[in-house]
Write a protein that holds these residues in place. Structure first.
Motif, PDB file in Angstrom:
ATOM      1  N   ARG A  75       0.831  -1.204   0.000  1.00  0.00           N
ATOM      2  CA  ARG A  75       0.000   0.000   0.000  1.00  0.00           C
ATOM      3  C   ARG A  75       0.871   1.261   0.000  1.00  0.00           C
ATOM      4  O   ARG A  75       0.575   2.237  -0.698  1.00  0.00           O
ATOM      5  N   THR A  76       1.932   1.245   0.800  1.00  0.00           N
ATOM      6  CA  THR A  76       2.827   2.398   0.839  1.00  0.00           C
ATOM      7  C   THR A  76       3.431   2.660  -0.533  1.00  0.00           C
ATOM      8  O   THR A  76       3.470   3.806  -1.016  1.00  0.00           O
ATOM      9  N   LEU A  77       3.904   1.604  -1.185  1.00  0.00           N
ATOM     10  CA  LEU A  77       4.496   1.745  -2.513  1.00  0.00           C
ATOM     11  C   LEU A  77       3.461   2.225  -3.528  1.00  0.00           C
ATOM     12  O   LEU A  77       3.739   3.097  -4.355  1.00  0.00           O
ATOM     13  N   ALA A  78       2.266   1.642  -3.470  1.00  0.00           N
ATOM     14  CA  ALA A  78       1.220   2.013  -4.426  1.00  0.00           C
ATOM     15  C   ALA A  78       0.831   3.478  -4.275  1.00  0.00           C
ATOM     16  O   ALA A  78       0.631   4.194  -5.265  1.00  0.00           O
ATOM     17  N   ARG A  79       0.731   3.944  -3.046  1.00  0.00           N
ATOM     18  CA  ARG A  79       0.358   5.348  -2.824  1.00  0.00           C
ATOM     19  C   ARG A  79       1.445   6.281  -3.352  1.00  0.00           C
ATOM     20  O   ARG A  79       1.154   7.295  -3.994  1.00  0.00           O
ATOM     21  N   ALA A  80       2.692   5.925  -3.107  1.00  0.00           N
ATOM     22  CA  ALA A  80       3.798   6.774  -3.556  1.00  0.00           C
ATOM     23  C   ALA A  80       3.854   6.861  -5.079  1.00  0.00           C
ATOM     24  O   ALA A  80       4.248   7.884  -5.634  1.00  0.00           O
ATOM     25  N   LEU A  81       3.448   5.794  -5.756  1.00  0.00           N
ATOM     26  CA  LEU A  81       3.549   5.737  -7.215  1.00  0.00           C
ATOM     27  C   LEU A  81       2.236   6.070  -7.917  1.00  0.00           C
ATOM     28  O   LEU A  81       2.174   6.048  -9.154  1.00  0.00           O
ATOM     29  N   GLY A  82       1.190   6.350  -7.163  1.00  0.00           N
ATOM     30  CA  GLY A  82      -0.066   6.784  -7.754  1.00  0.00           C
ATOM     31  C   GLY A  82      -0.875   5.689  -8.407  1.00  0.00           C
ATOM     32  O   GLY A  82      -1.704   5.980  -9.287  1.00  0.00           O
ATOM     33  N   VAL A  83      -0.684   4.433  -7.995  1.00  0.00           N
ATOM     34  CA  VAL A  83      -1.477   3.346  -8.557  1.00  0.00           C
ATOM     35  C   VAL A  83      -2.476   2.860  -7.511  1.00  0.00           C
ATOM     36  O   VAL A  83      -2.511   3.354  -6.382  1.00  0.00           O
ATOM     37  N   ASN A  84      -3.295   1.885  -7.852  1.00  0.00           N
ATOM     38  CA  ASN A  84      -4.438   1.530  -7.018  1.00  0.00           C
ATOM     39  C   ASN A  84      -4.009   0.764  -5.762  1.00  0.00           C
ATOM     40  O   ASN A  84      -3.539  -0.367  -5.835  1.00  0.00           O
ATOM     41  N   GLU A  85      -4.188   1.389  -4.616  1.00  0.00           N
ATOM     42  CA  GLU A  85      -3.780   0.791  -3.347  1.00  0.00           C
ATOM     43  C   GLU A  85      -4.598  -0.452  -2.999  1.00  0.00           C
ATOM     44  O   GLU A  85      -4.076  -1.423  -2.450  1.00  0.00           O
ATOM     45  N   ASP A  86      -5.894  -0.413  -3.294  1.00  0.00           N
ATOM     46  CA  ASP A  86      -6.763  -1.535  -2.919  1.00  0.00           C
ATOM     47  C   ASP A  86      -6.409  -2.791  -3.702  1.00  0.00           C
ATOM     48  O   ASP A  86      -6.401  -3.894  -3.147  1.00  0.00           O
ATOM     49  N   LEU A  87      -6.106  -2.650  -4.982  1.00  0.00           N
ATOM     50  CA  LEU A  87      -5.718  -3.817  -5.776  1.00  0.00           C
ATOM     51  C   LEU A  87      -4.372  -4.350  -5.302  1.00  0.00           C
ATOM     52  O   LEU A  87      -4.193  -5.578  -5.168  1.00  0.00           O
ATOM     53  N   ALA A  88      -3.413  -3.464  -5.045  1.00  0.00           N
ATOM     54  CA  ALA A  88      -2.111  -3.910  -4.544  1.00  0.00           C
ATOM     55  C   ALA A  88      -2.284  -4.659  -3.227  1.00  0.00           C
ATOM     56  O   ALA A  88      -1.661  -5.710  -3.002  1.00  0.00           O
ATOM     57  N   GLU A  89      -3.145  -4.142  -2.358  1.00  0.00           N
ATOM     58  CA  GLU A  89      -3.379  -4.796  -1.074  1.00  0.00           C
ATOM     59  C   GLU A  89      -4.074  -6.140  -1.265  1.00  0.00           C
ATOM     60  O   GLU A  89      -3.726  -7.130  -0.591  1.00  0.00           O
ATOM     61  N   ALA A  90      -5.048  -6.213  -2.148  1.00  0.00           N
ATOM     62  CA  ALA A  90      -5.762  -7.474  -2.383  1.00  0.00           C
ATOM     63  C   ALA A  90      -4.804  -8.564  -2.853  1.00  0.00           C
ATOM     64  O   ALA A  90      -4.846  -9.701  -2.375  1.00  0.00           O
ATOM     65  N   VAL A  91      -3.927  -8.230  -3.814  1.00  0.00           N
ATOM     66  CA  VAL A  91      -2.969  -9.218  -4.315  1.00  0.00           C
ATOM     67  C   VAL A  91      -1.995  -9.616  -3.213  1.00  0.00           C
ATOM     68  O   VAL A  91      -1.662 -10.800  -3.053  1.00  0.00           O
ATOM     69  N   ALA A  92      -1.538  -8.639  -2.429  1.00  0.00           N
ATOM     70  CA  ALA A  92      -0.601  -8.933  -1.349  1.00  0.00           C
ATOM     71  C   ALA A  92      -1.222  -9.853  -0.303  1.00  0.00           C
ATOM     72  O   ALA A  92      -0.590 -10.804   0.171  1.00  0.00           O
ATOM     73  N   LEU A  93      -2.460  -9.599   0.072  1.00  0.00           N
ATOM     74  CA  LEU A  93      -3.127 -10.423   1.078  1.00  0.00           C
ATOM     75  C   LEU A  93      -3.419 -11.830   0.559  1.00  0.00           C
ATOM     76  O   LEU A  93      -3.465 -12.790   1.327  1.00  0.00           O
ATOM     77  N   ALA A  94      -3.609 -11.961  -0.747  1.00  0.00           N
ATOM     78  CA  ALA A  94      -3.962 -13.263  -1.333  1.00  0.00           C
ATOM     79  C   ALA A  94      -2.760 -14.104  -1.705  1.00  0.00           C
ATOM     80  O   ALA A  94      -2.902 -15.310  -1.925  1.00  0.00           O
ATOM     81  N   HIS A  95      -1.572 -13.526  -1.772  1.00  0.00           N
ATOM     82  CA  HIS A  95      -0.470 -14.186  -2.467  1.00  0.00           C
ATOM     83  C   HIS A  95      -0.031 -15.502  -1.844  1.00  0.00           C
ATOM     84  O   HIS A  95       0.558 -16.343  -2.514  1.00  0.00           O
ATOM     85  N   ASP A  96      -0.311 -15.711  -0.554  1.00  0.00           N
ATOM     86  CA  ASP A  96       0.134 -16.946   0.112  1.00  0.00           C
ATOM     87  C   ASP A  96      -1.013 -17.892   0.453  1.00  0.00           C
ATOM     88  O   ASP A  96      -0.808 -18.865   1.188  1.00  0.00           O
ATOM     89  N   LEU A  97      -2.213 -17.654  -0.062  1.00  0.00           N
ATOM     90  CA  LEU A  97      -3.359 -18.493   0.322  1.00  0.00           C
ATOM     91  C   LEU A  97      -3.169 -19.954  -0.061  1.00  0.00           C
ATOM     92  O   LEU A  97      -3.764 -20.838   0.553  1.00  0.00           O
ATOM     93  N   VAL A 108      -7.526 -21.894  -4.929  1.00  0.00           N
ATOM     94  CA  VAL A 108      -8.270 -21.501  -3.730  1.00  0.00           C
ATOM     95  C   VAL A 108      -9.276 -20.401  -4.047  1.00  0.00           C
ATOM     96  O   VAL A 108     -10.443 -20.477  -3.667  1.00  0.00           O
ATOM     97  N   VAL A 109      -8.825 -19.363  -4.754  1.00  0.00           N
ATOM     98  CA  VAL A 109      -9.690 -18.195  -4.959  1.00  0.00           C
ATOM     99  C   VAL A 109     -10.677 -18.382  -6.102  1.00  0.00           C
ATOM    100  O   VAL A 109     -11.619 -17.593  -6.245  1.00  0.00           O
ATOM    101  N   THR A 110     -10.501 -19.443  -6.922  1.00  0.00           N
ATOM    102  CA  THR A 110     -11.455 -19.664  -8.017  1.00  0.00           C
ATOM    103  C   THR A 110     -12.341 -20.888  -7.791  1.00  0.00           C
ATOM    104  O   THR A 110     -13.398 -20.990  -8.422  1.00  0.00           O
ATOM    105  N   ARG A 111     -11.943 -21.796  -6.896  1.00  0.00           N
ATOM    106  CA  ARG A 111     -12.722 -23.025  -6.732  1.00  0.00           C
ATOM    107  C   ARG A 111     -12.950 -23.445  -5.279  1.00  0.00           C
ATOM    108  O   ARG A 111     -14.061 -23.794  -4.888  1.00  0.00           O
ATOM    109  N   LEU A 112     -11.889 -23.452  -4.468  1.00  0.00           N
ATOM    110  CA  LEU A 112     -11.960 -24.159  -3.192  1.00  0.00           C
ATOM    111  C   LEU A 112     -12.718 -23.407  -2.111  1.00  0.00           C
ATOM    112  O   LEU A 112     -13.325 -24.039  -1.233  1.00  0.00           O
ATOM    113  N   GLU A 113     -12.659 -22.090  -2.106  1.00  0.00           N
ATOM    114  CA  GLU A 113     -13.456 -21.344  -1.126  1.00  0.00           C
ATOM    115  C   GLU A 113     -14.934 -21.519  -1.475  1.00  0.00           C
ATOM    116  O   GLU A 113     -15.338 -21.339  -2.627  1.00  0.00           O
ATOM    117  N   ARG A 114     -15.728 -21.863  -0.472  1.00  0.00           N
ATOM    118  CA  ARG A 114     -17.147 -22.137  -0.713  1.00  0.00           C
ATOM    119  C   ARG A 114     -17.989 -21.349   0.286  1.00  0.00           C
ATOM    120  O   ARG A 114     -18.504 -21.876   1.267  1.00  0.00           O
TER     121      ARG A 114
END
Length: 384
Positions: free
Chosen positions: A75-97, A129-135
């Motif tokens: 989020r810090t990097l995304a804000r500094a570079l003017g890109v979408n913080e929420d998408l960066a955070e979503a990918v970061a939170l999901a990356h180890d599922l 996980v994010v396309t099938r296993l979560e129910r």
């Protein structure tokens, strides 16, 4: 702050597999983030190993705390570079599922044991996980994330060469997903935030475990100036504060360098749109040559002093045995799988059964894997 012209925008998202109206309170990428946080797989990360298994202490990082640290840096990097913080955070939170129990030792054991069935890859397992296993939702399996979030998960280690993996190829929006191109900046930021977070928290945990001495950081280029500054300004502070003050300065140096180098690459490449990001010859997010070299030195140090420490090796040996034995017995005897899993399995030893067992084991926490191993292999009545 006005979004950069190369930022991903929720209103122009490539969409979801199952179309949904976006509500007035959250845009598409905010919904992605929230769905990851509310998922069962995300909660399980609390009891999945990063480096030190939960039995060794309560204050070491887990996959959950690691993911939160990655998200904060992203989020810090995304804000500094003017890109979408929420998408960066979503990918970061999901990356180890999709990570298995027991960290990289568990992943390696699953990969080896499943060699005849295509092996195991935690990025693809995260996609599963994010396309099938979560129910959780009535209208679809998985989390029905936007294609931008899914792209960030699949390209966590960069573009993929060759044909789409069958798992990805079977997704309804696969035709819109070109794995050969660079990921959007938001995903690139989440991926490199992973590097920043694990390098520093593994250093912190190694010091906490007594594998390292703080004085050794004077010999490493990445941390030398940070430690000297702390000693100059805070002489006599207690060791735990000295460690924290040093590591926060190392993180700050890495983040500042990332922002400066990424801005330089964006300017050099004349990047003016998202298409320019995807079509770039290489990643646009990265460290300068100096910091990249210093980081490589630090990783080599951690590899020898932390990741290959005999105590870590002993636990890794046990972890590989637990995972291997669980997989072997359940693939051979799918009738021992719990309700809900047994019905989805095929014949003993079949690819269908191996797929179900892979999903079952990959979703386990460390604690559950140890308990399940006891239930299957110990003869004492109370563990049956």
């Amino acid at each position: 702050m006005q979004p950069a012209p190369y930022a991903c925008r929720p209103e122009t998202s490539l969409g979801r597999a199952v179309p949904e109206p976006e509500g007035p309170l959250r845009d598409a990428f905010q919904r992605d983030r929230d769905r990851v946080v509310h998922s069962t797989a995300f909660r399980r990360l609390e009891h999945k190993t990063q480096v030190f298994i939960y039995l060794e202490g309560d204050h070491y990082r887990t996959r959950l705390t690691h993911s939160l640290e990655v998200a904060q840096i992203a989020r810090t990097l995304a804000r500094a570079l003017g890109v979408n913080e929420d998408l960066a955070e979503a990918v970061a939170l999901a990356h180890d599922l999709g990570h298995s129990p027991f960290g990289h030792a568990g992943e390696a054991a699953l990969d080896d044991a499943l060699a005849a069935f295509g092996g195991f890859d935690h990025n693809l397992q995260t996609f599963r996980v994010v396309t099938r296993l979560e129910r959780r939702y009535a209208a679809f399996d998985g989390l029905n994330l936007t294609l931008e979030a899914l792209e960030g998960v699949v390209k966590h280690n960069g573009p993929l060469a060759g044909p789409l993996p069958p798992l990805v190829a079977g997704h309804p929006l696969a035709g819109r997903l070109d794995l050969r191109t660079q990921a959007p900046l938001e995903a690139q930021l989440a991926a490199i935030a992973d590097d920043v977070a694990y390098t520093n928290h593994d250093l912190d945990d190694g010091l906490r475990a007594g594998f390292l001495e703080l004085a050794e950081l004077r010999d490493l280029a990445l941390s030398r100036a940070a430690l000297a500054e702390v000693e100059r300004h805070f002489d006599g502070i207690e060791p735990v504060r000295r460690v924290h003050e040093t590591i926060r300065r190392v993180i700050d140096r890495m983040v500042r360098d990332l922002v400066a180098e990424t801005r330089r690459r964006l300017a050099a490449g004349r990047v003016a749109a998202l298409a320019d990001v995807r079509g770039a010859d290489g990643p646009l997010v990265g460290f300068s040559g100096e910091v990249a070299a210093d980081l490589a030195e630090m990783r080599g140090f951690l590899r020898e002093r932390v990741y290959r420490h005999y105590k870590v090796n002993r636990m890794a040996l046990k972890a590989r045995r637990v995972v291997r034995e669980l997989l072997e017995v359940l693939v051979a005897a799918p009738d021992c799988l719990p309700d809900g899993w047994r019905e989805r399995a095929g014949e003993p030893g079949s690819p269908e059964t191996a797929e179900v067992v892979r999903d079952y084991i990959a979703g386990m926490t460390d604690r559950f894997a140890l308990d399940e191993h006891d239930r299957l292999f110990r003869l004492s009545r109370e563990r049956a």
